[in-house]
Structure formats: C-alpha cells, structure tokens
Scaffold this active site. Structure first.
Site, PDB file in Angstrom:
ATOM      1  N   ASP A   1      35.099  30.780   2.224  1.00 44.86           N
ATOM      2  CA  ASP A   1      36.638  31.054   2.262  1.00 44.86           C
ATOM      3  C   ASP A   1      37.087  32.428   2.304  1.00 44.86           C
ATOM      4  O   ASP A   1      36.463  33.355   2.707  1.00 44.86           O
ATOM      5  CB  ASP A   1      37.521  30.341   1.332  1.00 44.86           C
ATOM      6  CG  ASP A   1      38.686  29.422   2.022  1.00 44.86           C
ATOM      7  OD1 ASP A   1      39.836  30.085   2.224  1.00 44.86           O
ATOM      8  OD2 ASP A   1      38.742  28.109   2.041  1.00 44.86           O
TER       9      ASP A   1
ATOM     10  N   HIS B   1      44.226  31.605   0.186  1.00 41.63           N
ATOM     11  CA  HIS B   1      43.850  30.401   0.461  1.00 41.63           C
ATOM     12  C   HIS B   1      42.731  29.824  -0.185  1.00 41.63           C
ATOM     13  O   HIS B   1      42.345  28.908  -0.753  1.00 41.63           O
ATOM     14  CB  HIS B   1      43.358  30.376   1.949  1.00 41.63           C
ATOM     15  CG  HIS B   1      42.873  29.288   2.469  1.00 41.63           C
ATOM     16  ND1 HIS B   1      41.613  28.671   2.580  1.00 41.63           N
ATOM     17  CD2 HIS B   1      43.853  28.160   3.194  1.00 41.63           C
ATOM     18  CE1 HIS B   1      41.650  27.569   2.988  1.00 41.63           C
ATOM     19  NE2 HIS B   1      42.727  26.996   3.530  1.00 41.63           N
TER      20      HIS B   1
ATOM     21  N   SER C   1      42.672  21.767   4.953  1.00 39.70           N
ATOM     22  CA  SER C   1      42.023  22.483   4.124  1.00 39.70           C
ATOM     23  C   SER C   1      42.070  21.884   2.657  1.00 39.70           C
ATOM     24  O   SER C   1      41.007  21.728   1.954  1.00 39.70           O
ATOM     25  CB  SER C   1      42.374  23.909   3.820  1.00 39.70           C
ATOM     26  OG  SER C   1      42.088  24.702   5.025  1.00 39.70           O
TER      27      SER C   1
END
Length: 581
Positions: free
Chosen positions: A162, A190, A391
């Site tokens: 990520d 994120h 996600s």
C-alpha cells in the site's frame, strides 16, 4: 439486504460480455493494445513497459534492451520478466525477440478508497455527487459476528502492499519496506487505514476501533506514493519482496492488495495477475479489492482482482443500525464479470463503507479531508479516520483469513477461499456479479472443515442463439458437490430447468430476455460509454437520458436515477468510481 432481482440485473450486464473482438483477444500479438497505443501516441518519449519471457531473461535479452537505449528498472523473481524504460521508437523491436512472450504497458495503479466532503457530497476527480449518508462505524460494528470469535490471528504474518505505514499506537509493524521513495512512512494515509483494519489493536480507543485480527503481525510494503498512486511494476516488486522474505523464513501467509488498475488484457498475460497468482501458488493467500467503479456498471472489476485464483472482495454498506436486513451492496463497489475473461467476481463482500481505522498524522488525507478525522470517546486527539471503498472491505477479509490460519495453519489458499465463499451469509437476492457468494461471516468460515484442491472463480458465457447465461459448475472445478454453485451463491440451486453441458457449464432457461435491444450498436469501452442508446426493455431507456425505466422508478420503493437521486433501500449502480483506494 435488498437489490434488483437477478433476471433484471443480468440484462444490464449482457453488453459487458460482448466487448469488441480486438479487446477480447487481449492485445495485438506479443504487444498489448495499451502498450502499442502508448508507443504510437508518444513516439519521441520514453515509455515504461513490463516484458515477460518464455525463459527467464538472459544476457541477450538484457543487451537488447540496453542496445535500444533502455534500462531495466525492476528484475523479478515471481515472473519471468522485468520492468523497463525504453524509447518508444525502439520498443517495437522487443516483440521480435523470440523469447518475448508479452510486452505490456506499465499500468498506473491507484488505491481503492473514496472520499466524502462534510456536506455529504462524494468527491471524485473534482466532481461532487449527492449520496445517501450511512453512519461511520468500526470494523466490528460492520462485522458483528467477530464478537463471538475466540481467535486474534496470533502468529500469522500479513503483508500489506500500500502507501506504507506511519507510527501509531494501535499497530507495531514486524517490518516495513519501501519500493517507492527512500522511506516507508505512510504520507498518504491509506496504508495506515488498511493495515489497522487488519491488525490494529484499538489501544488508543479502548479497543473500540480494533481491527479484525489484532494478534496478527504486519509487514508493510510501500508501493504507492504520497497521493496513493503508483505503477504496476512497483506493485510486482512489492510482491517480490514478500517472496524474498519468505525465502528468508519470514512465513508471511497473507497478502493484502487494496489497489488496482482497469483491466485491459487477459488475466493470462496481465503481469500483475501473473505475479499475484505466483505468490498464491507459493502458498500465500492473496486478497484483492474489487475496485470502486460500480457506478459504471458491470465488467468493472480491476486487476489483479480479475485473477480467478485470488480472493476478490467487494464492499457492503451498513447504516449503523445493527440491522443486516437493510444492508446493501455499496453503490461504488465494482461489479463482475471481469472484462475479457468473464470470470464471476467479486468472490464475496464485506463491510467497506465509512469504516473507521487509524489515521496517519500529517498525511495527504488528514490535510485534504480533515472532516473525516475521528476522535475516540474519552480521547483528546483525532487518532482515527473514516474511509470508504473496496480497499476497506478487502482488509476486513484479510483479517478474517488471519483468524482462519491461526485456527488451522495447514490451510491452503484454495481451501481458505472455498470456505469463505461457502460460509458467506447468503442474501435475499442473487446478483452474483455484485455480491459474489454473499457477506463475509467469519464465525461460519471458522466452523467449516472441508477442503478444496483448487477454487478458481467460475467463468460465465452467453449462448448467442438462446440468450441463456451459462456458469462453470464449481462442483466440477473444485472437485466436490459440496462446492456446487447453488450452495456457494444461494444456499440452494439457482437453476431449475437447465443442465450441465459437456464443458461443465450450468444453463438455465430462466435467463432470457425478449423485448428491446440488449446490445444494439453500443460498445462497452471503445468510446467511453457503457451502453449507447439502445433499449433494455421496449418501454424504457437504459441510460441514454438518465432513466433506467421510463417512469424513473425502481419497482415500487423509490427513484433510481430519474432526478439524480439514489434509492433509499438500494442503488445498484449509483454513486462511485475508482478513486484513491
């Protein structure tokens, strides 16, 4: 949960199974269509490509790249290939090398989350669309069965590819590594959110915002940049890091990839899919986000989620009321079947809308979307953040996999996938291209003890003569009747008067459409339109003027799109697209 009945839904996606022949072929010879377009459109520029070979590239192959002014950026162990930068004019010569199997564009990759502004507007590339607001909720509020689970994922190592990881009291990574930049810190936000959804202990919230598997160990690999974007070549390099760590006896058992790019070539030649499947074949469970292009309809699952091996996860929206009966498929959640290969995806769905996990201090998200910061009860700091997207849903499933592997470390990736799909909570509708096998049920998955030698997602095809839809029979694909499609998708059989043909496809006379044009003259992706202006039924437009049916109603419960609003009890395709995951 509610949604449009399957017989109506299936009509909406038929054109997705009729892509132009050039796309269905997966490219032009050894060079993908996207690579060719990049070369032709920018003949005087350098182009980033991924080249795969029949035999691992040797000196002659490397010399060809260098002789033509190119350079190797990544050499891979997982796949027989490398990532290169080369002058566009010289790139065509690569396809003449008899050892070259495929030349693909190094596709841009993004994470799969979306942002909401304070006034409830959905923000995507500068546009705002009114959407219904659910309440932000914790991982465990979204998956309440976790309260009855005695496992924590202890001893199971999880790799999250990520935007990296920044220090936070809820997570102490076992290790970090950066493919992008010199530091592995998460400057986007994120990566922190996804990682803690999997392994966060919730210490800064008194356990309220704990992740699914707080006892699992995290290896964070930074493959995306400060704004949550990157290149396929870097993601593959991240997977290579997992391979290397396991060669050094790290025993990473699960990889989470909450990221992707639009599908432009068959999974058989897509280098990101090839790498994900190579990790899978090595014994590591791979969990991928389905993507956030559900607003664009069917055929919107992203790579590497289009692999039939990996576990591809879509998003479910809860409304914060604890009532699963009114949960819906998140309108942004990408729908199958996959482009080109037509695999039935996603494999299942999980909580992914307005999910609360840890914040990354001074990150891109904190600076640009501060209204989504969350303060835990009794705390004076904004230590948490809410995000939506497939996600988040993928991270929830990754945590569930860690729990399963703690209980039984001998489980293979295929058995994990099979159990998750068979045990998923079946819903009161059968749009398998939105829900897959249903809603993640961790407790039920832990209770299963069946095994599967393999668990590829089934392919779907349409009979042009009859208009019927055929699905590969998973009882044949997976090796036992206990894995039959009817049990995976609906606790029973969806097909009443069909049969299994010699190729293992299940057919039904129930999936027929008579009135109106289903295909007309529109193309799925050739000019940016999902459907042109053909009719779905004889008395209503599909999308040409904003209507699904001529009176704007979705049966009897509310408007779908006729005035730009979304239905209150379900919007099948209403409000999202891929943004930064």
């Amino acid at each position: 949960m509610k949604t449009t009945p399957f017989r109506a839904i299936i009509g909406l996606l038929v054109l997705a199974l009729s892509a132009p022949a050039a796309l269905a072929a997966g490219g032009n010879g050894r060079m993908s269509d996207r690579a060719l377009a990049a070369i032709e459109n920018n003949p005087n520029e350098m182009v980033n490509l991924i080249v795969t070979y029949g035999q691992r590239p040797g000196k002659a192959d490397l010399d060809q790249v260098k002789k033509n002014g190119g350079a190797v950026r990544h050499a891979y162990g997982l796949i027989k290939g490398h990532a290169i930068t080369i002058p566009a004019r010289a790139a065509l010569a690569l396809a003449n090398n008899p050892n070259v199997e495929r030349v693909s564009l190094d596709e841009p990759v993004t994470g799969a989350s979306i942002y909401y502004t304070a006034d409830g507007q959905f923000t995507l590339t500068g546009a705002s669309i009114a959407v219904p607001e659910s309440l932000p909720s914790s991982v465990r509020e979204g998956q309440p069965e976790l309260a009855s689970v005695p496992y924590t994922g202890a001893g199971v190592r999880v790799a999250v590819l990520d935007t990296g990881f920044k220090n936070h009291g809820d997570v102490a990574p076992l290790g970090t590594y950066s493919i992008v930049g010199s530091k592995s810190d998460d400057t986007h936000g994120h990566g922190n959110h996804v990682a803690a959804t999997v392994v966060g202990n919730g210490s800064k919230s008194g356990g309220l915002y704990a992740g699914v598997a707080p006892g699992a160990e995290l290896f964070a690999v930074r493959v995306l940049d400060d704004v949550g974007q990157g290149l396929t070549s870097d993601v593959i390099a991240g997977l290579d890091q997992v391979l290397q760590r396991n060669a050094d006896h790290w025993h990473i058992r699960v990889v989470n990839m909450s990221l992707g790019h639009p599908v432009s070539e068959s999974a058989d030649v897509d280098p990101l899919v090839q790498a994900a499947e190579a990790i899978w074949d090595s014994g590591v469970v791979v969990v991928c986000s389905a993507g956030n292009d559900g607003r664009d309809g069917y055929g919107t699952v992203t790579s590497p989620g289009n692999s039939r091996k990996v576990i591809t996860v879509g998003s479910m929206t809860t409304w914060g009321d604890g009532d699963p009966a009114n949960d819906i498929v998140s309108t942004f959640s990408s729908r199958g079947p996959t482009r080109i290969d037509r695999f039935v995806k996603p494999d299942l769905i999980a909580h992914g809308n307005r999910l609360i996990s840890i914040n990354a201090a001074r990150s891109y998200l904190e600076k640009n979307f501060p209204e989504r910061l969350i303060q835990a009860p009794g705390s004076s700091k904004l230590d948490y953040y809410q995000l939506s997207g497939s996600s988040m849903a993928a991270a929830v499933v990754t945590g569930a996999v860690a729990l399963m592997l703690e209980k039984d470390p001998s489980l293979t990736p295929d058995t994990v996938k099979a159990r998750l799909m068979r045990s998923a909570r079946k819903v009161d509708f059968a749009d398998v291209f939105a829900t897959g096998a249903g809603v993640l049920d961790v407790q039920a998955a832990l209770a299963l003890n069946w095994t599967a030698a393999q668990a590829p997602s089934p392919r779907v095809q349409r009979d042009e003569a009859s208009g019927r839809m055929g699905f590969e029979d998973t009882s044949i694909l997976w090796g036992h009747t206990q894995w039959a499609l009817g049990y995976l998708w609906s606790d029973g059989y969806l097909w009443s008067d069909g049969g299994v043909d010699a190729d293992g496809y299940l057919w039904s006379d129930g999936y027929l459409w008579s009135d109106g044009y289903l295909w007309s003259d529109g193309y799925l992706w050739s000019d940016g339109y999902l459907w042109s202006d053909g009719y779905l039924w004889s008395d209503g437009y599909l999308w040409s003027d904003g209507y699904l049916w001529s009176d704007g109603y979705l049966w009897s419960d509310g408007y779908l799109w006729s005035d730009g609003s979304t239905t209150t009890d379900n919007t099948v395709l209403a409000d999202d697209s891929m943004a930064i995951d």
